[in-house]
Design a protein around this motif. Structure first.
Motif, short mmCIF file in Angstrom:
data_model
loop_
_atom_site.label_atom_id
_atom_site.label_comp_id
_atom_site.label_asym_id
_atom_site.label_seq_id
_atom_site.Cartn_x
_atom_site.Cartn_y
_atom_site.Cartn_z
N HIS A 170 0.87 -1.17 0.00
CA HIS A 170 0.00 0.00 0.00
C HIS A 170 0.91 1.22 0.00
O HIS A 170 2.14 1.06 0.00
N ASP A 179 5.26 5.10 5.37
CA ASP A 179 6.25 4.17 5.92
C ASP A 179 6.52 2.98 4.99
O ASP A 179 7.24 2.06 5.35
N HIS A 180 5.95 3.01 3.79
CA HIS A 180 6.14 1.91 2.83
C HIS A 180 6.71 2.37 1.50
O HIS A 180 6.97 1.53 0.64
N ASP A 184 0.34 -4.42 6.92
CA ASP A 184 -0.21 -3.74 8.09
C ASP A 184 -1.60 -4.26 8.48
O ASP A 184 -2.41 -3.52 9.01
N HIS A 229 5.24 -4.25 11.05
CA HIS A 229 5.58 -3.49 12.26
C HIS A 229 5.73 -4.31 13.54
O HIS A 229 5.91 -3.73 14.61
#
Ligand SMILES: [Zn+2]
Length: 256
Positions: free
Chosen positions: A99, A103-104, A198, A247
């Motif tokens: 996605h 943070d990706h 996630d 995470h």
């Protein structure tokens, strides 16, 4: 093809915010990304983690970085790990994005020459996607998973996009956290490995009744879909599959 996951950064948060029934003590959530070599398609990256691209920005992205305050780990960025292997960004042939949250995707514009795979939907700022972190010709430069042929996936998962055309990596729909989010099944791992991105923050959050409620769920694109995706990943793990979450604080067997 067997991926290896690296940790680009950590973000500290009270465990209770990311795990129902957790402690108020803070945990260090990892921000992982993966590296893999496909026998025909070559070297590739799986999500990109956080990186320097996040900092020194104004506007909404600047506020985001100051609120979350991720701590970049020395040597953990994809550029640093590649350099250590004697490889350059130009050597990366493909990138699989689960996605498009910040943070990706850090550093993605430097990989615009590679084949970029991503969900077909590109949500806007309100959904945590920052156009400043994406290549300028997004979304025309990416291949949407939805456009690829799909194959049955193991252990009760829905059909997944056959990314390399050989069944070795299937991008399965796991929406909820983000619209169109995909997990990646590496079918040649034994047992099969699902990088579930996630779907949950912590592995413990996959257990019945442990998924966090508010405020963690407020950021979910679709809470009902998020619950369904959690159930699918739990069923995959209960059936004997290995699961990596982006995470999860603990170190796992697929971590470098
Ligand atoms: Zn994330």
């Amino acid at each position: 093809m067997i991926p290896v996951f690296h940790t680009s950064a950590t973000v500290r948060a009270p465990e209770r915010l990311v795990l129902r029934g957790g402690r108020w003590a803070r945990v260090s959530l990892r921000v992982r990304w993966g590296l893999a070599e496909h026998p025909a398609a070559g070297l590739g990256l799986i999500d990109l983690g956080y990186g320097p691209a996040l900092f020194g920005r104004g506007g909404a992205l600047g506020i985001y970085a100051r609120v979350l305050r991720p701590r970049l780990l020395r040597g953990g960025a994809w550029q640093e790990v590649l350099a250590k292997k004697g490889a350059a960004p130009e050597d990366v042939s493909w990138v699989l994005l689960t996605h498009l949250h910040a943070d990706h995707v850090c550093g993605l514009p430097a990989l615009a020459h590679a084949r970029l795979f991503a969900p077909g939907v590109t949500p806007g700022l309100r959904h945590g996607v920052f156009p400043a972190l994406l290549p300028r010709d997004w979304p025309s430069c990416r291949t949407a998973y939805e456009s690829l042929p799909h194959l049955p996936a193991p252990l009760g998962l829905p059909e997944g996009a056959d990314v390399f055309g050989d069944g070795s990596c299937l991008a399965v729909p796991l929406p909820g956290h983000a619209a169109g989010q995909r997990g990646l099944v590496f079918t040649r791992c034994d047992p099969p490995l699902l990088y579930a991105a996630d779907v949950q923050w912590c592995a413990a959050g996959l257990a019945p009744g442990r998924a966090p409620g508010a405020p963690a769920m407020w950021i979910a694109d679709d809470r009902y879909a998020a619950g369904e995706s959690t159930r699918l990943v739990r069923r995959f793990a209960d059936g004997g599959g290995d699961v990596v979450l982006c995470h999860e604080p603990g170190k796992g067997t697929y971590d470098a």
